[in-house]
Enzyme design. Structure first.
Site, PDB file in Angstrom:
ATOM      1  N   TYR A 290       0.855  -1.191   0.000  1.00 23.01           N
ATOM      2  CA  TYR A 290       0.000   0.000   0.000  1.00 23.01           C
ATOM      3  C   TYR A 290       0.893   1.244   0.000  1.00 23.01           C
ATOM      4  O   TYR A 290       1.927   1.236  -0.646  1.00 23.01           O
ATOM      5  CB  TYR A 290      -1.011  -0.066   1.166  1.00 23.01           C
ATOM      6  CG  TYR A 290      -2.224   0.748   0.803  1.00 23.01           C
ATOM      7  CD1 TYR A 290      -3.026   0.372  -0.274  1.00 23.01           C
ATOM      8  CD2 TYR A 290      -2.515   1.927   1.449  1.00 23.01           C
ATOM      9  CE1 TYR A 290      -4.091   1.163  -0.680  1.00 23.01           C
ATOM     10  CE2 TYR A 290      -3.587   2.717   1.050  1.00 23.01           C
ATOM     11  CZ  TYR A 290      -4.364   2.325  -0.013  1.00 23.01           C
ATOM     12  OH  TYR A 290      -5.400   3.112  -0.430  1.00 23.01           O
TER      13      TYR A 290
ATOM     14  N   ARG B 196      -8.087  11.458  -7.579  1.00 23.34           N
ATOM     15  CA  ARG B 196      -7.231  12.038  -6.529  1.00 23.34           C
ATOM     16  C   ARG B 196      -6.533  10.897  -5.808  1.00 23.34           C
ATOM     17  O   ARG B 196      -6.835  10.572  -4.682  1.00 23.34           O
ATOM     18  CB  ARG B 196      -8.078  12.879  -5.573  1.00 23.34           C
ATOM     19  CG  ARG B 196      -7.287  13.913  -4.808  1.00 23.34           C
ATOM     20  CD  ARG B 196      -7.403  13.742  -3.309  1.00 23.34           C
ATOM     21  NE  ARG B 196      -7.041  12.396  -2.878  1.00 23.34           N
ATOM     22  CZ  ARG B 196      -7.165  11.940  -1.645  1.00 23.34           C
ATOM     23  NH1 ARG B 196      -7.669  12.672  -0.722  1.00 23.34           N
ATOM     24  NH2 ARG B 196      -6.799  10.704  -1.322  1.00 23.34           N
TER      25      ARG B 196
ATOM     26  N   LYS C 218      -6.171  -1.828  -1.279  1.00 23.83           N
ATOM     27  CA  LYS C 218      -7.036  -1.650  -0.113  1.00 23.83           C
ATOM     28  C   LYS C 218      -7.745  -2.959   0.231  1.00 23.83           C
ATOM     29  O   LYS C 218      -7.873  -3.338   1.400  1.00 23.83           O
ATOM     30  CB  LYS C 218      -8.071  -0.569  -0.432  1.00 23.83           C
ATOM     31  CG  LYS C 218      -8.550   0.150   0.769  1.00 23.83           C
ATOM     32  CD  LYS C 218      -7.971   1.535   0.825  1.00 23.83           C
ATOM     33  CE  LYS C 218      -8.086   2.130   2.185  1.00 23.83           C
ATOM     34  NZ  LYS C 218      -7.851   3.552   2.207  1.00 23.83           N
TER      35      LYS C 218
ATOM     36  N   GLU D 120     -13.293   5.549  -2.659  1.00 24.75           N
ATOM     37  CA  GLU D 120     -11.879   5.753  -2.361  1.00 24.75           C
ATOM     38  C   GLU D 120     -11.228   6.700  -3.357  1.00 24.75           C
ATOM     39  O   GLU D 120     -11.367   6.508  -4.569  1.00 24.75           O
ATOM     40  CB  GLU D 120     -11.200   4.373  -2.431  1.00 24.75           C
ATOM     41  CG  GLU D 120      -9.736   4.354  -2.097  1.00 24.75           C
ATOM     42  CD  GLU D 120      -9.476   4.509  -0.614  1.00 24.75           C
ATOM     43  OE1 GLU D 120     -10.346   4.170   0.202  1.00 24.75           O
ATOM     44  OE2 GLU D 120      -8.383   4.984  -0.270  1.00 24.75           O
ATOM     45  N   ASP D 121     -10.523   7.697  -2.843  1.00 27.34           N
ATOM     46  CA  ASP D 121      -9.702   8.582  -3.681  1.00 27.34           C
ATOM     47  C   ASP D 121     -10.470   9.276  -4.801  1.00 27.34           C
ATOM     48  O   ASP D 121      -9.981   9.378  -5.940  1.00 27.34           O
ATOM     49  CB  ASP D 121      -8.470   7.826  -4.219  1.00 27.34           C
ATOM     50  CG  ASP D 121      -7.405   7.667  -3.126  1.00 27.34           C
ATOM     51  OD1 ASP D 121      -7.660   8.107  -1.980  1.00 27.34           O
ATOM     52  OD2 ASP D 121      -6.335   7.114  -3.400  1.00 27.34           O
TER      53      ASP D 121
ATOM     54  N   ASP E 125     -13.581   6.155   2.832  1.00 30.46           N
ATOM     55  CA  ASP E 125     -12.488   5.975   3.788  1.00 30.46           C
ATOM     56  C   ASP E 125     -11.632   7.224   3.948  1.00 30.46           C
ATOM     57  O   ASP E 125     -11.164   7.508   5.049  1.00 30.46           O
ATOM     58  CB  ASP E 125     -11.610   4.790   3.375  1.00 30.46           C
ATOM     59  CG  ASP E 125     -10.642   4.441   4.472  1.00 30.46           C
ATOM     60  OD1 ASP E 125     -11.096   4.228   5.615  1.00 30.46           O
ATOM     61  OD2 ASP E 125      -9.423   4.427   4.228  1.00 30.46           O
ATOM     62  N   ASP E 126     -11.428   7.973   2.858  1.00 34.70           N
ATOM     63  CA  ASP E 126     -10.594   9.188   2.959  1.00 34.70           C
ATOM     64  C   ASP E 126     -11.214  10.170   3.939  1.00 34.70           C
ATOM     65  O   ASP E 126     -10.512  10.867   4.665  1.00 34.70           O
ATOM     66  CB  ASP E 126     -10.473   9.884   1.599  1.00 34.70           C
ATOM     67  CG  ASP E 126      -9.983   8.929   0.538  1.00 34.70           C
ATOM     68  OD1 ASP E 126      -8.903   8.374   0.725  1.00 34.70           O
ATOM     69  OD2 ASP E 126     -10.706   8.720  -0.452  1.00 34.70           O
TER      70      ASP E 126
ATOM     71  N   ASN F  73       0.737  12.178   2.958  1.00 29.51           N
ATOM     72  CA  ASN F  73       1.540  11.133   2.332  1.00 29.51           C
ATOM     73  C   ASN F  73       1.965  11.581   0.942  1.00 29.51           C
ATOM     74  O   ASN F  73       1.258  12.374   0.331  1.00 29.51           O
ATOM     75  CB  ASN F  73       0.700   9.850   2.183  1.00 29.51           C
ATOM     76  CG  ASN F  73       0.378   9.224   3.511  1.00 29.51           C
ATOM     77  OD1 ASN F  73       1.223   9.114   4.371  1.00 29.51           O
ATOM     78  ND2 ASN F  73      -0.864   8.806   3.668  1.00 29.51           N
TER      79      ASN F  73
HETATM   80  P1  NAD Z   1      -7.497  18.152  -0.576  1.00 25.85           P
HETATM   81  O1  NAD Z   1      -6.790  18.485  -1.824  1.00 25.85           O
HETATM   82  O2  NAD Z   1      -8.975  18.013  -0.568  1.00 25.85           O
HETATM   83  O3  NAD Z   1      -7.133  19.286   0.515  1.00 25.85           O
HETATM   84  C1  NAD Z   1      -5.877  19.874   0.687  1.00 25.85           C
HETATM   85  C2  NAD Z   1      -6.050  21.114   1.550  1.00 25.85           C
HETATM   86  O4  NAD Z   1      -4.771  21.614   1.903  1.00 25.85           O
HETATM   87  C3  NAD Z   1      -6.788  22.263   0.874  1.00 25.85           C
HETATM   88  O5  NAD Z   1      -7.702  22.828   1.771  1.00 25.85           O
HETATM   89  C4  NAD Z   1      -5.694  23.285   0.591  1.00 25.85           C
HETATM   90  O6  NAD Z   1      -6.169  24.618   0.650  1.00 25.85           O
HETATM   91  C5  NAD Z   1      -4.767  23.039   1.739  1.00 25.85           C
HETATM   92  N1  NAD Z   1      -3.399  23.484   1.465  1.00 25.85           N
HETATM   93  C6  NAD Z   1      -2.669  23.321   0.359  1.00 25.85           C
HETATM   94  N2  NAD Z   1      -1.475  23.905   0.508  1.00 25.85           N
HETATM   95  C7  NAD Z   1      -1.449  24.431   1.737  1.00 25.85           C
HETATM   96  C8  NAD Z   1      -0.487  25.166   2.465  1.00 25.85           C
HETATM   97  N3  NAD Z   1       0.700  25.440   1.958  1.00 25.85           N
HETATM   98  N4  NAD Z   1      -0.797  25.559   3.706  1.00 25.85           N
HETATM   99  C9  NAD Z   1      -2.008  25.303   4.228  1.00 25.85           C
HETATM  100  N5  NAD Z   1      -2.951  24.597   3.594  1.00 25.85           N
HETATM  101  C10 NAD Z   1      -2.677  24.179   2.349  1.00 25.85           C
HETATM  102  O7  NAD Z   1      -6.824  16.848  -0.039  1.00 25.85           O
HETATM  103  P2  NAD Z   1      -7.344  15.845   1.097  1.00 25.85           P
HETATM  104  O8  NAD Z   1      -8.122  14.747   0.497  1.00 25.85           O
HETATM  105  O9  NAD Z   1      -7.995  16.611   2.185  1.00 25.85           O
HETATM  106  O10 NAD Z   1      -5.966  15.236   1.597  1.00 25.85           O
HETATM  107  C11 NAD Z   1      -4.951  16.070   2.105  1.00 25.85           C
HETATM  108  C12 NAD Z   1      -3.769  15.230   2.509  1.00 25.85           C
HETATM  109  O11 NAD Z   1      -4.132  14.410   3.590  1.00 25.85           O
HETATM  110  C13 NAD Z   1      -3.249  14.305   1.399  1.00 25.85           C
HETATM  111  O12 NAD Z   1      -1.976  14.710   1.030  1.00 25.85           O
HETATM  112  C14 NAD Z   1      -3.178  12.952   2.024  1.00 25.85           C
HETATM  113  O13 NAD Z   1      -1.903  12.374   1.876  1.00 25.85           O
HETATM  114  C15 NAD Z   1      -3.450  13.197   3.488  1.00 25.85           C
HETATM  115  N6  NAD Z   1      -4.264  12.110   4.004  1.00 25.85           N
HETATM  116  C16 NAD Z   1      -3.651  11.236   4.844  1.00 25.85           C
HETATM  117  C17 NAD Z   1      -4.344  10.172   5.329  1.00 25.85           C
HETATM  118  C18 NAD Z   1      -3.701   9.205   6.269  1.00 25.85           C
HETATM  119  O14 NAD Z   1      -4.199   8.184   6.514  1.00 25.85           O
HETATM  120  N7  NAD Z   1      -2.589   9.504   6.829  1.00 25.85           N
HETATM  121  C19 NAD Z   1      -5.662   9.963   4.939  1.00 25.85           C
HETATM  122  C20 NAD Z   1      -6.272  10.880   4.074  1.00 25.85           C
HETATM  123  C21 NAD Z   1      -5.550  11.958   3.609  1.00 25.85           C
END
Ligand code: NAD
Length: 537
Positions: free
Chosen positions: A94, A147, A165, A236-237, A259-260, A398
């Site tokens: 994964y 995404r 997954k 997902e994604d 899940d996200d 990530n």
């Molecule tokens: P998304 O694109 O919907 O949201 C990203 C957000 O970050 C937006 O609101 C954007 O305005 C903001 N952003 C971008 N650049 C920024 C900066 N420099 N400063 C402040 N804010 C900023 O994406 P998402 O689906 O919400 O996912 C975001 C991240 O979360 C992904 O990179 C993913 O790797 C991580 N994530 C991790 C897990 C986990 O299990 N660890 C699970 C889900 C998502």
């Protein structure tokens, strides 16, 4: 074993194949004489061979390809290897390696796995779904590839995600592999590089959007209700607006979740609960700030909010404990445009930068979900440390290069005070003679058990209360030794025990909510344990 199958039909069937582990008797019985080398291996010695092969590979993508083809040859061996070495192999099957595999999907494609739906299938969904050989599908993971992790629009190459997954559902919670269906909703891609790549295997057209897109998804969801009526659909994604649109359309109609949004939320809430066991703070006293205001962060807040209400607060009070900051700064009501999913979290405050927001509102907990590396700066973490005895820092983006900060930075910039968790595995850090071990905020702690629980009791819906109870259950499984090292998640190697415990709690919740369609067994835990796939021959 299917008594009618013999010879190469068995050896070429990953569900039946044991390769060199077929015994002398089985070799006679199934007409395998001459088709295998003479030596008879045990499954244990086959595992050693697999591990030696893995060790000899020079990159994780080669390890991914090797394990992918093992899954296609000998399913039980594949799952046993994964289960017994989950901590080491999860990053291979994964994130982060699956991201690379998706990017290279067209080039590394060898054998088909999973189910593809394209706009041409409109009106024919029932016919084409009946092409799938298994008839008792219970767990579906579907993506449209728009995404993929933090990697953007990968079109049909995103198929690696549902496949990976579902492998974690099997390894982590014992959902039987034949009940799993990975689905790619290939509606085209807006990724120019892929559209111009001669090896790209997806639909070569810009993405279907608007009503036509949602009608295609709708035909899929309704056909699943007829064809696989007991199946749970995990979205997902998907791109954030589509992710919310689909979740909001279907969450009260069919058995589904995203899940996200929801799984991540439960994993983070669990980490927050566990962090209070280190900080000594009351959950209901916490102030929590999110950096990033996308689907992941909003999903977390949407679950933390009811958790705060459950802890005794009214709704407004609970909203007042949560702050959102994005690339424009603090999310405030005076902004021209506010996406619907964060409207509830916008504040009547002046616009301000992240550092000022941290200084002004003094959060106990910072949660990064930006997808942008390095956004938790030294200044920010120093302010967190000066305001808190144990600031909790979640750098969830990530892969590691996109994480808001590293474990070293989190500990060094807070004088070793931070309770730190990251999305990808992070190394332990020696600080003033103490070993500080970051927790991995991995959704895989939650979704396998949640899915197992919902399926075991044949729940008709997945509810918020199920995610809340999953989060609490996970937090309760962090032992004192882990907490002493600053770790707020239990070891991933205990995933099966964790999933079973979460599944029981989720099923119990479904019975309480009158959403279970299967009569409650006297011994719920044993009944669920008995459902779990065991890959031993
Ligand atoms: P998304 O694109 O919907 O949201 C990203 C957000 O970050 C937006 O609101 C954007 O305005 C903001 N952003 C971008 N650049 C920024 C900066 N420099 N400063 C402040 N804010 C900023 O994406 P998402 O689906 O919400 O996912 C975001 C991240 O979360 C992904 O990179 C993913 O790797 C991580 N994530 C991790 C897990 C986990 O299990 N660890 C699970 C889900 C998502």
């Amino acid at each position: 074993m299917n008594k009618n199958a013999c010879g190469f039909d068995i050896l070429n069937n990953p569900k039946l194949n044991k390769g060199t582990a077929f015994t002398e008797t089985e070799r006679d019985l199934y007409k395998l004489r001459g088709l295998l080398p003479a030596g008879v291996s045990s499954q244990e010695s086959q595992i050693k061979r697999v591990l030696a092969n893995l060790a000899a590979k020079t990159s994780d993508i080669e390890r991914y390809i090797f394990l992918f083809s093992l899954q296609g040859r000998n399913e039980r061996l594949y799952y046993r290897v994964i289960m017994e070495h989950i901590q080491q192999l999860m990053p291979v099957i994964y994130t982060p390696t699956v991201g690379l595999a998706c990017q290279q999907f067209g080039g590394i494609f060898r054998e088909t796995r999973g189910f593809y739906i394209t706009p041409k299938d409109r009106g024919k969904m029932r016919d084409i779904l009946s092409n799938w050989p298994e008839k008792d599908i219970r767990m579906i993971v579907i993506t449209d590839g728009q995404r993929i992790l933090g990697l953007g629009d990968l079109g049909a190459n995103g198929m690696g995600i549902p496949i990976g997954k579902l492998a974690l559902y099997v390894a982590g919670a014992g959902i039987p592999p034949e009940q799993c269906l990975p689905v790619m909703l290939d509606v085209g891609t807006n990724n120019e590089a892929l559209l111009n790549d001669p090896l790209y295997l997806g639909v070569k057209q810009p993405r279907l959007t608007g009503a036509e897109y949602f009608e295609l998804v709708d035909e899929f969801v309704s056909t699943v209700q007829e064809t696989f009526p007991k199946a749970l659909i995990q979205f997902e994604d998907f791109l954030t607006p589509n992710a919310y649109a689909l979740l909001n359309t279907y969450r009260d109609q069919v058995l589904c979740f995203n899940d996200d949004i929801q799984g991540t939320a439960a994993m983070v809430l669990s980490g927050i609960y566990a962090s209070t066991r280190i900080s000594g703070l009351n959950f209901s006293d916490l102030r929590i700030m999110f950096l990033g205001a996308g689907s992941a962060a909003a999903g977390m807040a949407d679950l933390i909010h009811p958790a705060l209400c459950e802890a005794g607060m009214d709704s407004d009070e609970a909203y007042a404990r949560l702050w959102f900051v994005d690339h424009l700064g603090l999310v405030v009501n005076s902004r021209d445009e506010l996406p619907e999913h964060i409207v509830n979290y916008a504040r009547d405050e002046p616009a301000m930068a992240f550092l000022d927001a941290v200084k002004t509102f003094k959060p106990h907990i910072l949660i990064g979900a930006t997808g942008v590396g390095g956004t938790f700066s030294e200044d920010v973490l120093q302010v967190m440390a000066s305001n808190n005895q144990h600031p909790a820092i979640f750098a969830l983006s990530n892969p590691s290069s996109h994480a808001e900060c590293t474990s070293e930075q989190a500990y060094n910039w807070t004088d070793g005070k931070a309770i730190f968790a990251s999305g990808s595995p992070s190394p332990a850090v020696e600080y003033n003679g103490r070993t500080l071990q970051p927790g991995q905020g991995n959704n895989a702690y939650i979704f396998p058990g949640l899915g197992l629980g919902a399926l075991a009791c044949e729940a008709s819906r997945v509810t918020e209360e199920m995610f809340l109870v999953a989060a609490k259950t996970l937090a309760s499984m962090v032992d004192q030794q882990s907490l002493d090292q600053g770790t707020i998640y239990p070891p991933l190697k205990n995933i099966r025990a964790i999933s079973l415990r979460i599944a029981c709690a989720v099923a119990e919740k479904a019975y309480q909510q009158n959403l279970a369609q299967r009569e409650r067994p006297a011994d719920l835990e044993q009944t669920i344990a008995d459902l779990m796939f065991d890959p031993v021959y």
